[in-house]
Design a protein around this motif. Structure first.
Motif, PDB file in Angstrom:
ATOM      1  N   GLY A  88       0.792  -1.233   0.000  1.00 25.87           N
ATOM      2  CA  GLY A  88       0.000   0.000   0.000  1.00 25.87           C
ATOM      3  C   GLY A  88       0.819   1.274   0.000  1.00 25.87           C
ATOM      4  N   GLN A  89       1.932   1.253   0.708  1.00 29.43           N
ATOM      5  CA  GLN A  89       2.721   2.483   0.778  1.00 29.43           C
ATOM      6  C   GLN A  89       3.924   2.468  -0.167  1.00 29.43           C
ATOM      7  N   TRP A  90       4.092   1.407  -0.950  1.00 30.21           N
ATOM      8  CA  TRP A  90       5.238   1.310  -1.849  1.00 30.21           C
ATOM      9  C   TRP A  90       5.374   2.488  -2.819  1.00 30.21           C
ATOM     10  N   PRO A  91       4.290   2.985  -3.431  1.00 30.89           N
ATOM     11  CA  PRO A  91       4.465   4.088  -4.382  1.00 30.89           C
ATOM     12  C   PRO A  91       5.209   5.290  -3.785  1.00 30.89           C
ATOM     13  N   VAL A  92       4.986   5.598  -2.523  1.00 27.18           N
ATOM     14  CA  VAL A  92       5.712   6.690  -1.871  1.00 27.18           C
ATOM     15  C   VAL A  92       7.016   6.178  -1.275  1.00 27.18           C
ATOM     16  N   LEU A  93       6.962   5.049  -0.613  1.00 26.78           N
ATOM     17  CA  LEU A  93       8.134   4.488   0.045  1.00 26.78           C
ATOM     18  C   LEU A  93       9.298   4.299  -0.924  1.00 26.78           C
ATOM     19  N   ARG A  94       9.010   3.877  -2.137  1.00 25.13           N
ATOM     20  CA  ARG A  94      10.072   3.621  -3.127  1.00 25.13           C
ATOM     21  C   ARG A  94      10.867   4.887  -3.455  1.00 25.13           C
ATOM     22  N   THR A  95      10.264   6.049  -3.246  1.00 21.32           N
ATOM     23  CA  THR A  95      10.962   7.312  -3.515  1.00 21.32           C
ATOM     24  C   THR A  95      11.816   7.752  -2.328  1.00 21.32           C
ATOM     25  N   LEU A  96      11.646   7.093  -1.185  1.00 17.18           N
ATOM     26  CA  LEU A  96      12.345   7.487   0.035  1.00 17.18           C
ATOM     27  C   LEU A  96      13.494   6.555   0.409  1.00 17.18           C
ATOM     28  N   ILE A  97      13.626   5.456  -0.317  1.00 19.42           N
ATOM     29  CA  ILE A  97      14.680   4.479  -0.019  1.00 19.42           C
ATOM     30  C   ILE A  97      15.768   4.572  -1.087  1.00 19.42           C
ATOM     31  N   SER A  98      16.899   3.976  -0.802  1.00 18.35           N
ATOM     32  CA  SER A  98      18.018   4.044  -1.748  1.00 18.35           C
ATOM     33  C   SER A  98      17.725   3.225  -3.005  1.00 18.35           C
ATOM     34  N   ARG A  99      18.383   3.585  -4.066  1.00 20.87           N
ATOM     35  CA  ARG A  99      18.204   2.884  -5.341  1.00 20.87           C
ATOM     36  C   ARG A  99      18.504   1.396  -5.231  1.00 20.87           C
ATOM     37  N   PRO A 100      19.592   0.984  -4.574  1.00 21.34           N
ATOM     38  CA  PRO A 100      19.838  -0.466  -4.473  1.00 21.34           C
ATOM     39  C   PRO A 100      18.707  -1.224  -3.768  1.00 21.34           C
ATOM     40  N   ILE A 101      18.159  -0.658  -2.715  1.00 19.95           N
ATOM     41  CA  ILE A 101      17.044  -1.327  -2.015  1.00 19.95           C
ATOM     42  C   ILE A 101      15.836  -1.410  -2.943  1.00 19.95           C
ATOM     43  N   ARG A 102      15.498  -0.305  -3.556  1.00 15.16           N
ATOM     44  CA  ARG A 102      14.342  -0.262  -4.463  1.00 15.16           C
ATOM     45  C   ARG A 102      14.490  -1.282  -5.592  1.00 15.16           C
ATOM     46  N   GLU A 103      15.652  -1.324  -6.218  1.00 16.99           N
ATOM     47  CA  GLU A 103      15.864  -2.239  -7.343  1.00 16.99           C
ATOM     48  C   GLU A 103      15.771  -3.697  -6.915  1.00 16.99           C
ATOM     49  N   VAL A 104      16.363  -4.028  -5.784  1.00 15.49           N
ATOM     50  CA  VAL A 104      16.328  -5.410  -5.304  1.00 15.49           C
ATOM     51  C   VAL A 104      14.888  -5.840  -5.025  1.00 15.49           C
ATOM     52  N   TRP A 105      14.140  -5.017  -4.315  1.00 16.44           N
ATOM     53  CA  TRP A 105      12.764  -5.373  -3.977  1.00 16.44           C
ATOM     54  C   TRP A 105      11.875  -5.424  -5.211  1.00 16.44           C
ATOM     55  N   GLU A 106      12.012  -4.464  -6.109  1.00 17.57           N
ATOM     56  CA  GLU A 106      11.153  -4.453  -7.296  1.00 17.57           C
ATOM     57  C   GLU A 106      11.510  -5.570  -8.265  1.00 17.57           C
ATOM     58  N   ASN A 107      12.770  -5.941  -8.362  1.00 17.58           N
ATOM     59  CA  ASN A 107      13.151  -7.073  -9.213  1.00 17.58           C
ATOM     60  C   ASN A 107      12.629  -8.390  -8.645  1.00 17.58           C
ATOM     61  N   ALA A 108      12.636  -8.518  -7.343  1.00 21.11           N
ATOM     62  CA  ALA A 108      12.181  -9.750  -6.702  1.00 21.11           C
ATOM     63  C   ALA A 108      10.659  -9.853  -6.657  1.00 21.11           C
ATOM     64  N   PHE A 109       9.986  -8.713  -6.555  1.00 22.26           N
ATOM     65  CA  PHE A 109       8.534  -8.704  -6.365  1.00 22.26           C
ATOM     66  C   PHE A 109       7.877  -7.739  -7.351  1.00 22.26           C
ATOM     67  N   PRO A 110       7.590  -8.206  -8.563  1.00 24.98           N
ATOM     68  CA  PRO A 110       6.998  -7.329  -9.583  1.00 24.98           C
ATOM     69  C   PRO A 110       5.676  -6.692  -9.157  1.00 24.98           C
ATOM     70  N   GLU A 111       4.967  -7.302  -8.198  1.00 26.11           N
ATOM     71  CA  GLU A 111       3.705  -6.712  -7.752  1.00 26.11           C
ATOM     72  C   GLU A 111       3.926  -5.337  -7.105  1.00 26.11           C
ATOM     73  N   LEU A 112       5.110  -5.087  -6.593  1.00 30.49           N
ATOM     74  CA  LEU A 112       5.409  -3.758  -6.050  1.00 30.49           C
ATOM     75  C   LEU A 112       5.476  -2.725  -7.182  1.00 30.49           C
ATOM     76  N   THR A 113       6.120  -3.093  -8.268  1.00 28.16           N
ATOM     77  CA  THR A 113       6.236  -2.195  -9.405  1.00 28.16           C
ATOM     78  C   THR A 113       4.876  -1.949 -10.026  1.00 28.16           C
ATOM     79  N   ALA A 114       4.056  -3.003 -10.114  1.00 27.35           N
ATOM     80  CA  ALA A 114       2.714  -2.859 -10.681  1.00 27.35           C
ATOM     81  C   ALA A 114       1.894  -1.893  -9.837  1.00 27.35           C
ATOM     82  N   ARG A 115       1.985  -1.994  -8.529  1.00 26.72           N
ATOM     83  CA  ARG A 115       1.257  -1.111  -7.618  1.00 26.72           C
ATOM     84  C   ARG A 115       1.732   0.340  -7.784  1.00 26.72           C
TER      85      ARG A 115
END
Length: 120
Positions: A88-115
Motif C-alpha cells: 500500500g505504501q510502496w508508491p511513496v516508500l520507493r521514492t524514500l529508499i536508496s536505489r539499491p534497495i528499491r531495485e532489489v525489492w522491485e526485481n524480486a517482487f513485480p507486484e510492487l512495481t505494478a502497484r
C-alpha cells in the motif's frame, strides 16, 4: 593519476544490492508483521534515535519501513513488515529508499512495481 571513481561506485552498488538481496523473503506473504499498534525495533536495526513507531501515524510507519528495509536482517523483515502495508505504501516508500534497495525489492517482487505504476 587515473580516477577509479566509476568502477568503485559500481562495485559499491553491487555489494549493496547483494547484501539486500540476501535478506529478502521468498514471497511477500512471509511479511507477517503488525498492521496496527506500536512497534519497538531492536538495537541491531536502529541504534540511535527513535526506536518505537506507532503504525497508525503514516510518517512514523514510513520511517519504520525505511529503517527496516535498510538495516533489517531477513528475520527483521518478516517480523516487522506487513505485506499489505508494504504494498500500500510502496508508491511513496520507493521514492524514500536508496536505489539499491528499491531495485532489489522491485526485481524480486513485480507486484510492487505494478502497484507503483497504477498510482503514479
Amino acid at each position: 593519476m587515473a580516477s577509479t571513481t566509476v568502477p568503485d561506485a559500481f562495485h559499491a552498488l553491487e555489494v549493496l544490492r547483494a547484501r539486500y538481496a540476501r535478506q529478502l523473503p521468498t514471497r511477500l506473504d512471509e511479511l507477517t508483521g503488525p498492521a496496527r499498534g506500536t512497534v519497538d525495533l531492536p538495537l541491531h536495526v536502529v541504534w540511535s534515535g527513535l526506536r518505537s513507531f506507532d503504525l497508525e501515524r503514516p510518517r512514523l510507519r514510513m520511517s519504520l519501513y525505511r529503517t527496516v528495509l535498510a538495516e533489517g536482517l531477513h528475520q527483521d523483515l518478516v517480523t516487522y513488515l506487513n505485506r499489505d502495508l508494504l504494498i500500500g505504501q510502496w508508491p511513496v516508500l520507493r521514492t524514500l529508499i536508496s536505489r539499491p534497495i528499491r531495485e532489489v525489492w522491485e526485481n524480486a517482487f513485480p507486484e510492487l512495481t505494478a502497484r507503483a505504476a497504477t498510482t503514479a
